[in-house]
Design a protein around this motif. Sequence first.
Motif, mmCIF file in Angstrom:
data_model
loop_
_atom_site.group_PDB
_atom_site.id
_atom_site.type_symbol
_atom_site.label_atom_id
_atom_site.label_comp_id
_atom_site.label_asym_id
_atom_site.label_seq_id
_atom_site.Cartn_x
_atom_site.Cartn_y
_atom_site.Cartn_z
ATOM 1 N N LEU A 1 0.835 -1.203 0.000
ATOM 2 C CA LEU A 1 0.000 0.000 0.000
ATOM 3 C C LEU A 1 0.871 1.255 0.000
ATOM 4 C CD1 LEU A 1 -3.021 0.770 0.100
ATOM 5 C CD2 LEU A 1 -2.818 0.908 2.575
ATOM 6 N N ILE A 2 2.038 1.167 0.613
ATOM 7 C CA ILE A 2 2.970 2.306 0.624
ATOM 8 C C ILE A 2 3.469 2.579 -0.791
ATOM 9 C CG2 ILE A 2 5.122 3.206 1.587
ATOM 10 C CD1 ILE A 2 4.772 1.237 3.909
ATOM 11 N N LEU A 3 3.791 1.512 -1.507
ATOM 12 C CA LEU A 3 4.275 1.653 -2.882
ATOM 13 C C LEU A 3 3.162 2.148 -3.800
ATOM 14 C CD1 LEU A 3 6.381 -1.645 -3.119
ATOM 15 C CD2 LEU A 3 7.057 0.608 -2.269
ATOM 16 N N VAL A 4 1.949 1.693 -3.534
ATOM 17 C CA VAL A 4 0.793 2.175 -4.312
ATOM 18 C C VAL A 4 0.610 3.679 -4.120
ATOM 19 C CG1 VAL A 4 -1.739 2.096 -4.490
ATOM 20 C CG2 VAL A 4 -0.428 -0.034 -4.320
ATOM 21 N N SER A 5 0.813 4.130 -2.879
ATOM 22 C CA SER A 5 0.675 5.566 -2.601
ATOM 23 C C SER A 5 1.711 6.368 -3.381
ATOM 24 C CB SER A 5 0.816 5.838 -1.101
ATOM 25 O OG SER A 5 2.135 5.616 -0.651
ATOM 26 N N LEU A 6 2.928 5.837 -3.542
ATOM 27 C CA LEU A 6 3.957 6.528 -4.315
ATOM 28 C C LEU A 6 3.557 6.628 -5.783
ATOM 29 C CD1 LEU A 6 7.218 5.009 -2.783
ATOM 30 C CD2 LEU A 6 6.439 7.374 -2.606
ATOM 31 N N VAL A 7 2.905 5.579 -6.275
ATOM 32 C CA VAL A 7 2.417 5.606 -7.662
ATOM 33 C C VAL A 7 1.300 6.638 -7.815
ATOM 34 C CG1 VAL A 7 1.239 4.287 -9.466
ATOM 35 C CG2 VAL A 7 3.036 3.205 -8.097
ATOM 36 N N LEU A 8 0.389 6.641 -6.869
ATOM 37 C CA LEU A 8 -0.752 7.559 -6.940
ATOM 38 C C LEU A 8 -0.326 9.013 -6.796
ATOM 39 C CD1 LEU A 8 -3.374 5.548 -4.843
ATOM 40 C CD2 LEU A 8 -3.322 5.856 -7.317
ATOM 41 N N TYR A 9 0.697 9.240 -5.989
ATOM 42 C CA TYR A 9 1.182 10.603 -5.807
ATOM 43 C C TYR A 9 2.293 10.937 -6.806
ATOM 44 C CZ TYR A 9 -1.457 10.708 -1.442
ATOM 45 O OH TYR A 9 -2.472 10.681 -0.511
ATOM 46 N N THR A 10 2.462 10.038 -7.810
ATOM 47 C CA THR A 10 3.429 10.221 -8.903
ATOM 48 C C THR A 10 4.791 10.674 -8.395
ATOM 49 O OG1 THR A 10 2.691 12.512 -9.306
ATOM 50 C CG2 THR A 10 1.625 10.757 -10.582
#
Length: 307
Positions: A145-154
Amino acid sequence: MITSIFSKSKSINFIIVFSITLLAFAMARLKLVNEPMPIELILKQIVLLVVCCVFILLLSFIAIKNSLTLKNNYEILLFSLFLLLISPTTSNSDIILSNFFVLLGLRRIMSIRSQTSVKKKLFDAAFWISIASLCYFWAILFFPLILVSLVLYTDKKLRNWIIPFVGVVTVFVIAVGVSVIVYDDFLKVFRTLPRMSYDFSSYNSAPYLVAITLLMSFGIWSSIFYLNNIKKKKRAFRASFKIIIVAALIAFLIVIQAPDKDGSEFLFLFAPLAIIITNYIEIIREHWFKEIFFSLLIIVPFITLLL
């Protein structure tokens, strides 16, 4: 009528929610009433009850701080009702502590939105989720989920992608150090190897069938509208809404492969699901339908107590 009571944030709402939580906590421990209870056990139960109440405060903070819901208390009411719906969720101390650390990690993940102190927040999120996995191994599934957040926040900075792994390694090193000092063994603190089970026979009872049916039907229905309405949210908050739906999917995966299916594994699902269903309740235009929808969520948990 019922929805209007919790339509605005009031102190009385928290009293009601804490009371429902206490009832759920008590129902899960009815079998202990006729047994002698040493002071250590009593103190442990008090601590676990306090942690369950902290869940509610954390959930309220996350929802309000990130504008995930309107300024009402629907999400915390739903969370407490879910505890009552499947009261064994309050009986497993490992999962209770694990979920507490997961929520702390989720709070830090959500705060990345501000783009301030990003490195510290990424480290903190990984640190808390790693601590959660020490309490209950499968909580480590929240790490992506942390890595997903990095993707979402580009976020394209390579250093920021490495920091979460540093957080995991930090917890591992500390855990090994504690294990050597306390147990004179490098890996004793990690307890047992991870297990999984796909035997769902323990859910084959009326209370579980009713509870799972309610959570699945209301959850899936609300999720459809939740996803459709993300585009209508402010651009700055869209990532936060997407993170919640991913967190719900991860929690569902934990339920599926939990090694001991005693109901406590559903605890990870309650916070994201409460936010998702709250969002649906907020957009229902037909007042009569909103009252029926909300009333079912309130009445059914109390009915399951009689089954």
